[in-house]
Design a protein around this motif. Sequence first.
Motif, mmCIF file in Angstrom:
data_model
loop_
_atom_site.group_PDB
_atom_site.id
_atom_site.type_symbol
_atom_site.label_atom_id
_atom_site.label_comp_id
_atom_site.label_asym_id
_atom_site.label_seq_id
_atom_site.Cartn_x
_atom_site.Cartn_y
_atom_site.Cartn_z
ATOM 1 N N TYR A 66 0.823 -1.219 0.000
ATOM 2 C CA TYR A 66 0.000 0.000 0.000
ATOM 3 C C TYR A 66 0.859 1.272 0.000
ATOM 4 C CZ TYR A 66 0.983 -0.685 4.963
ATOM 5 O OH TYR A 66 1.633 -0.901 6.146
ATOM 6 N N PHE A 87 3.631 3.954 -1.923
ATOM 7 C CA PHE A 87 3.509 4.604 -3.240
ATOM 8 C C PHE A 87 3.943 3.652 -4.358
ATOM 9 C CE2 PHE A 87 5.441 7.172 -6.648
ATOM 10 C CZ PHE A 87 4.298 7.803 -7.096
ATOM 11 N N VAL A 88 5.176 3.135 -4.286
ATOM 12 C CA VAL A 88 5.644 2.212 -5.332
ATOM 13 C C VAL A 88 4.928 0.875 -5.202
ATOM 14 C CG1 VAL A 88 7.632 1.027 -6.322
ATOM 15 C CG2 VAL A 88 7.910 3.341 -5.435
ATOM 16 N N ARG A 117 2.462 -4.100 7.171
ATOM 17 C CA ARG A 117 2.321 -4.216 8.634
ATOM 18 C C ARG A 117 1.054 -3.541 9.158
ATOM 19 N NH1 ARG A 117 7.122 -0.156 10.701
ATOM 20 N NH2 ARG A 117 6.613 1.613 9.351
ATOM 21 N N ALA A 167 8.927 -2.274 0.590
ATOM 22 C CA ALA A 167 8.851 -1.522 1.846
ATOM 23 C C ALA A 167 10.216 -0.955 2.224
ATOM 24 C CB ALA A 167 8.315 -2.412 2.955
ATOM 25 N N ILE A 218 13.492 -3.600 -4.297
ATOM 26 C CA ILE A 218 13.817 -2.422 -5.117
ATOM 27 C C ILE A 218 14.713 -1.470 -4.329
ATOM 28 C CG2 ILE A 218 11.802 -2.524 -6.629
ATOM 29 C CD1 ILE A 218 10.609 -0.234 -4.758
ATOM 30 N N SER A 259 17.304 1.986 -9.693
ATOM 31 C CA SER A 259 18.615 1.680 -9.156
ATOM 32 C C SER A 259 18.497 0.251 -8.638
ATOM 33 C CB SER A 259 18.962 2.628 -8.005
ATOM 34 O OG SER A 259 20.179 2.293 -7.447
ATOM 35 N N SER A 267 9.745 10.477 -4.351
ATOM 36 C CA SER A 267 8.558 10.230 -3.516
ATOM 37 C C SER A 267 8.949 10.411 -2.055
ATOM 38 C CB SER A 267 8.047 8.803 -3.748
ATOM 39 O OG SER A 267 8.998 7.880 -3.264
ATOM 40 N N GLY A 292 8.807 8.231 0.244
ATOM 41 C CA GLY A 292 9.560 7.056 0.682
ATOM 42 C C GLY A 292 11.031 7.181 0.334
ATOM 43 N N ARG A 314 12.523 9.672 2.747
ATOM 44 C CA ARG A 314 12.717 9.045 4.067
ATOM 45 C C ARG A 314 13.936 8.123 4.051
ATOM 46 N NH1 ARG A 314 6.921 7.670 4.529
ATOM 47 N NH2 ARG A 314 5.948 9.406 5.580
ATOM 48 N N THR A 315 14.097 7.391 2.944
ATOM 49 C CA THR A 315 15.233 6.470 2.835
ATOM 50 C C THR A 315 16.537 7.251 2.825
ATOM 51 O OG1 THR A 315 13.848 4.902 1.645
ATOM 52 C CG2 THR A 315 16.227 4.632 1.398
#
Length: 368
Positions: free
Chosen positions: A10, A12-13, A33, A76, A100, A131, A163, A165, A168-169
């Motif tokens: 659920y 974005f990607v 989760r 995730a 990914i 990537s 995005s 995510g 955040r990464t």
Amino acid sequence: MSSVLVYGSYGFVGSLVARETIERDLEVVLAGRDGARVAEQVDDLGRPGRRFALDDPDVVTAALEGAGVDCVLNCAGPFSNTAEPLVEGCVRSGTDYVDITGEIPVIERVREWDQRATEAGVTLVPAAGFSAVPLDCLAAHLSDRLPEATALALGVDSRRPPSIGTVRTAIEGIEDGGAVRREGRLEYVPAAWRTRRIDFGRGTRSAVTVPMGEVSTAHYTTGVPDVAAYAAVPQPARLALRLHRYLAPLLATTPVRAGLKRLAGLVRDGPSSWSRKRATAYLWGEARVEHTDARVVSRLRTPDPYVVTVDAAVTATERLLADGRIEDGFRTPAGAFGSGFVLDLEGVAGFFDESTPESGAPEVDVPS
Ligand SMILES: NC(=O)c1ccc[n+]([C@@H]2O[C@H](COP(=O)([O-])OP(=O)(O)OC[C@H]3O[C@@H](n4cnc5c(N)ncnc54)[C@H](OP(=O)(O)O)[C@@H]3O)[C@@H](O)[C@H]2O)c1
């Protein structure tokens, strides 16, 4: 029929990937989760779902065994928190694994599972998104053109806003700075350590070294001992990257990191479908034999990085499910599916080989 569990379905990607698996008639199980979000997606897409968190390896293994799937496609991220628990669950339950990630430490940790995965008859393919698929395949192609190469330089020019995510990464690994590979070993270097003028195929631009996953995958795919990855960045971003060297210890503190994550939450979800349809990425690679004139250059053009990520991850999963000949253990994308894998993705053009080496001496990295 073979089936795949999309973890983080659920996000974005993850939600783009989940829809793509359905479009391609794969049997899919949606997972994550957050039970409420999984249930909402199950209602929306009409496919089965599973809620499980990743803190307990026994729970992850039992969930994968219960789902009865042949492959996990992990969307995730940050993957520093999710890859290893899922890899362990996959190895224990005899399930193949694709993700990914573009995070170097994650790829290195997944590789440490090589022997256990091989013994369990499981294939692990991390970094099957933008990537590292295009540049990993380009590296394999360059290595075929110049088998005695001792150094690879790989670069990307894509003006694409990330995005949430991805932001955040990036915040998660904020204190890491940069990384290159020298004599086969990972070397942690300052952010934007080297600058290079690169012709990506639409004019020459300034690019700086960045810690992309290809620093790991391209080395394992080709065996070339020196690998550096570059991204074209405008002048203000180059300046910010250089400032990062001095600010990294402050940025890495818990309150600052938490503040940055809250700020990242204000960013919209991710690039719209309108902008995803229009963007193009330009990729460049050079293989050379150090201290000689031997040098080859090739290029690629791809659609938007998010479009490539979804296509590459789902195509990698399809191939793992369909092709019993892919070897068990840790595999890079090009190692598993060959250098031509990227050319099978929708809208990719290449490889564009320079038939004669660029005139004059190769452009030399300069310290930033
Ligand atoms: N390789 C590439 O080129 C490429 C391209 C695009 C994106 N990415 C990477 O893909 C990742 C996802 O990006 P996105 O834009 O989809 O992010 P997103 O919208 O924030 O989605 C992240 C997903 O991961 C889940 N998640 C995060 N941490 C988790 C944990 N510890 N345990 C279980 N689930 C967890 C989230 O669930 P909750 O909401 O419950 O936290 C959510 O479902 C990022 O790391 C990004 O950098 C890579």
